[in-house]
Enzyme design. Structure first.
Site, mmCIF file in Angstrom:
data_model
loop_
_atom_site.group_PDB
_atom_site.id
_atom_site.type_symbol
_atom_site.label_atom_id
_atom_site.label_comp_id
_atom_site.label_asym_id
_atom_site.label_seq_id
_atom_site.Cartn_x
_atom_site.Cartn_y
_atom_site.Cartn_z
ATOM 1 N N HIS A 108 0.811 -1.212 0.000
ATOM 2 C CA HIS A 108 0.000 0.000 0.000
ATOM 3 C C HIS A 108 0.853 1.274 0.000
ATOM 4 O O HIS A 108 0.345 2.365 -0.236
ATOM 5 C CB HIS A 108 -1.001 0.002 1.165
ATOM 6 C CG HIS A 108 -0.431 0.295 2.515
ATOM 7 N ND1 HIS A 108 -0.118 -0.678 3.424
ATOM 8 C CD2 HIS A 108 -0.127 1.467 3.125
ATOM 9 C CE1 HIS A 108 0.345 -0.129 4.532
ATOM 10 N NE2 HIS A 108 0.356 1.189 4.369
ATOM 11 N N SER A 126 4.793 2.810 7.734
ATOM 12 C CA SER A 126 4.435 1.626 6.952
ATOM 13 C C SER A 126 5.614 1.163 6.105
ATOM 14 O O SER A 126 6.216 1.946 5.376
ATOM 15 C CB SER A 126 3.249 1.932 6.032
ATOM 16 O OG SER A 126 2.073 2.071 6.770
ATOM 17 N N ASP A 148 0.125 -7.663 1.572
ATOM 18 C CA ASP A 148 0.477 -6.242 1.646
ATOM 19 C C ASP A 148 1.992 -6.055 1.661
ATOM 20 O O ASP A 148 2.526 -5.228 2.396
ATOM 21 C CB ASP A 148 -0.147 -5.573 2.869
ATOM 22 C CG ASP A 148 -0.055 -4.045 2.800
ATOM 23 O OD1 ASP A 148 0.027 -3.522 1.677
ATOM 24 O OD2 ASP A 148 -0.052 -3.396 3.855
#
Length: 493
Positions: free
Chosen positions: A127, A236, A157
């Protein structure tokens, strides 16, 4: 019942101090009083931090879109809807009109990544980079590189990117299975763009499922490491390391209803990361192994109904698929899976983490309870097609044709509002399905199409999915006005 189908905090040493006593009464001190001669654990994080910060990079994503729908808060495109839920609603930033007219890519996201090879391979979250037209990687020494995407896996992911660099220092992988609840860990990343930020916490849970928290959305991975190390937008794709500086997870999300850190962070364990990165580098796509049965976590009510007394936890088999590993092993309805390759299994996330370590063709042993007796049998894992073949990365060119945009006059004459025309047909999936030159596609799998990009987007979504049947259902008509339907098989034979 949930069912699945087969992807400070110093633990104070309570040192009780007795009232001051005269020396001549020391021998009468109560025996339950314990004293400590020093710290029972090492809380020096400096070595782990120094060994890690240079291996974590900042990733900036750029798009050619006029306006970034996610603002500039980091994270990039979010396929699971995780970003808004875990980080809270993000402000939609309206760019100045002059900037919107600019055709140059604009920064659309900010995240982190971890160097895993000396020649420039970097692991990050899918993402963070998904939807980007350009990726820029900033190393800790302020050198900047443009990166290319090697492979992505939406289900876990994770993404693998590469920069044109040499003699980098890669991070050392640790074994996430050796982690213990309560163990100290460090999170390293670039929250809010602050490079090389280190936060500390402990492992608060393992094999954590967060799909229920994510509004019931479909998640390809549910076996997260849960920590209380502070993460924020921009973290992230960064590193979760132990006190040796070894990578034990890739930070992926936080749980928050406010948009700020609230105490729970989640990382993808290295047992999964290593497998996915190896597959993406070697094959371009993840080789996913399936057990081939529908399962449900055992609870006390079902155990009582079924007369199961040999175990209090495990995964009860509800149904077994044909041409599957479960079928080969001989699993039956109401069997309870309690182990994989000698590792105890209590929950679906634990099973998922174990299966994610293997590829189709690998041998595994399954321990299960039947009629309150324990059995262990071995079998060969298969892919979603029921065989052990290597899955190749989907190539849009295998369709075997081009797509032409329809003019408004053609649409008006045929009484349609959208569609693309098949042209230049050659050997490929479309010809095999019987499609002929000139066929006008109006819908694919129930979705309207109006350009070649629309067709390619649907194709990529089909190929990335874990569905056993990879099929394009075409709805359309020929220039004569006669309507036709075709089923285009995209699966490996």
């Amino acid at each position: 019942m949930k069912r699945y189908s087969i992807p400070a905090m110093f633990a104070a040493l309570a040192i009780l101090v007795s009232p001051a006593c005269a020396d001549n009464h020391a021998e009468t001190a109560p025996q339950f009083i314990k004293t400590s001669n020093g710290a029972s654990f090492d809380t020096d994080f400096t070595v782990a931090a120094e060994n890690t910060v240079n291996m974590v990079v900042c990733i900036k994503s750029f798009t050619n879109q006029r306006q970034n729908p996610y603002g500039n808060q980091g994270g990039g495109y979010d396929p699971f809807g995780m970003f808004e839920f875990f980080f809270g609603p993000q402000p939609r930033q309206q760019q100045p009109r002059q900037q919107q007219r600019n055709s140059e890519p604009v920064q659309s996201g900010l995240g982190s990544g971890v160097i895993i090879s000396a020649d420039g391979y970097i692991v990050t979250n899918n993402h963070v980079i998904d939807g980007a037209d350009k990726l820029e990687v900033l190393l800790n020494d302020n050198s900047t590189y443009e990166a290319k995407v090697i492979g992505t896996d939406e289900a876990t992911d994770l993404a693998l990117i590469k920069i044109d660099a040499e003699k980098l220092t890669p991070i050392t992988f640790g074994n996430s299975e050796d982690l213990k609840i309560g163990e100290w860990v460090l999170a390293v990343g670039n929250p809010f763009g602050f490079n090389s930020t280190v936060t500390a916490g402990i492992v608060s849970a393992k094999a954590r499922s967060i799909s229920q928290s994510s509004r019931g959305g479909r998640m390809g991975i549910e076996s997260f490491i849960q920590t209380d190390a502070a993460l924020n937008p921009g973290n992230s794709g960064g590193a979760l390391v132990n006190l040796k500086g070894e990578l034990i997870g890739i930070n992926s999300a936080i749980y928050s209803n406010t948009g700020s850190y609230s105490g729970f962070s989640f990382a993808i364990p290295t047992t999964i990361v290593k497998k996915v990165m190896t597959d993406l580098r070697q094959y371009g796509t993840v080789q996913r192994a399936m057990l081939g049965c529908t399962i449900a976590e055992l609870d006390s009510k079902i155990a009582k109904e079924k007369g199961i007394t040999a175990t209090k936890s495990g995964l009860r088999v509800a149904d077994v698929s044909d041409r599957s590993t479960a079928k080969e092993i001989g699993l039956q309805t109401d069997d309870v899976i309690v182990g994989i390759n000698g590792t105890e299994i209590h929950t679906f996330p634990e099973l998922q983490e174990q299966l994610n370590k293997f590829r189709p063709g690998d041998k595994i042993s399954v321990t299960y309870i039947r009629n309150n007796q324990k059995f262990t049998k071995s079998g060969t894992l298969r892919n979603s097609q029921g065989n052990t073949s290597i899955t190749k990365k989907g190539d849009f060119s295998e369709i075997g044709c081009a797509f032409m945009k329809l003019g408004e006059e053609t649409k008006r004459n045929l009484g349609i509002s959208n569609g693309v025309k098949v042209s230049g047909l050659k050997n490929g999936a479309f010809r095999d399905a019987g499609v002929k030159d000139g066929f006008i596609i109006t819908e694919i799998n129930g979705r309207a199409v109006n350009s070649s990009d629309d067709v390619e987007t649907i194709y990529n979504q089909i190929m990335k999915s874990d569905d056993a049947d990879k099929v394009m259902f075409l709805t359309g008509l020929y220039p004569t006005g006669r309507k036709y339907y075709y089923a285009v098989n995209l699966a490996e034979e």
